[in-house]
Scaffold this active site. Structure first.
Site: not given
Length: 228
Positions: A17, A39, A56, A119-120, A179, A207
């Site tokens: 994410k 975040k 993050d 989000g988390a 992926s 990918p």
């Protein structure tokens, strides 16, 4: 609020994410748009001289063209890498969607062309015994970009998450097939099935990347496909 603001939701934890969120910011940067990344809640933070920091949140802060103070990017930081509501209870703190949304609105008042709020975990990760992560975009009234980790079980996870987003009265503006492994059996068939059963556009197929960077992810994203 920014001209275009989206909530980034995952179908589960560890679906990529944050890298997709950073890639979205980089893609918008590449189009000459001013960008902002938030975040609001992050668990799994490290102690630094400046206080608790989350990798993050730092990635979003550093990728966005508008440089906000860390405390605006990530106002709720927790050290243990556990569910946010449990981390908050251990510290005798309360997570409230009203408070979180108000802080997001304050940051989003800065003029920007493109902003994301990440989000988390998944869509129904609890904030408390009464509220979930979904309460934040509901309070903000912003559309959702769904990140689907393409792995066994992804079809079910994607459809259930999309149903929950719709049930909560929010619009799915687009989704991303990410992926999470070098190879997967019947990859094309899985993505095609999800695409055929969702009304939202597929804005990226990313990918498995050996070397991750916001720019590397951005080259696979078409933000022009996003429904506004």
């Amino acid at each position: 609020m920014a001209k275009k603001t989206y909530f980034i939701a995952g179908t589960d934890t560890d679906v990529g994410k944050t890298w997709v969120a950073a890639g979205l910011l980089a893609a918008a940067n590449g189009k000459g748009l001013s960008t902002m990344g938030l975040k609001p809640i992050a668990a799994g933070c490290e102690h630094t001289a400046e206080g608790l920091r989350n990798s993050d949140a730092l990635l979003l802060q550093n990728t966005a063209s508008i440089q906000l103070p860390y405390e605006q990017v990530n106002p709720f930081s927790f050290e243990p890498p556990i569910a946010p509501h449990i981390a908050a209870m251990e510290e005798q703190r309360m997570l409230s969607a009203d408070r979180i949304a108000a802080l997001c609105r304050g940051a989003l008042m800065q003029p920007a062309d493109f902003a994301i709020v990440e989000g988390a975990g998944g869509w129904r990760v609890p904030l408390s015994h009464r509220e979930t992560m979904a309460s934040i975009p509901k309070q903000l009234g912003i559309p959702v970009i769904m990140v689907v980790g393409i792995k066994l079980g992804c079809i079910n996870h994607a459809l259930l998450t999309a149903e929950s987003i719709a049930r909560d009265g929010l619009r799915l503006a687009g989704w991303v097939a990410n992926s999470t492994a070098e190879s997967m059996s019947c990859y094309d068939e899985n993505v095609a099935t999800i695409s055929s059963m969702l009304r939202a556009p597929l804005i990226a197929e990313i990918p498995f990347l050996q070397e991750l960077s916001p720019e590397a992810v951005a080259q696979y994203i078409d933000i022009d496909k996003l429904e506004s």
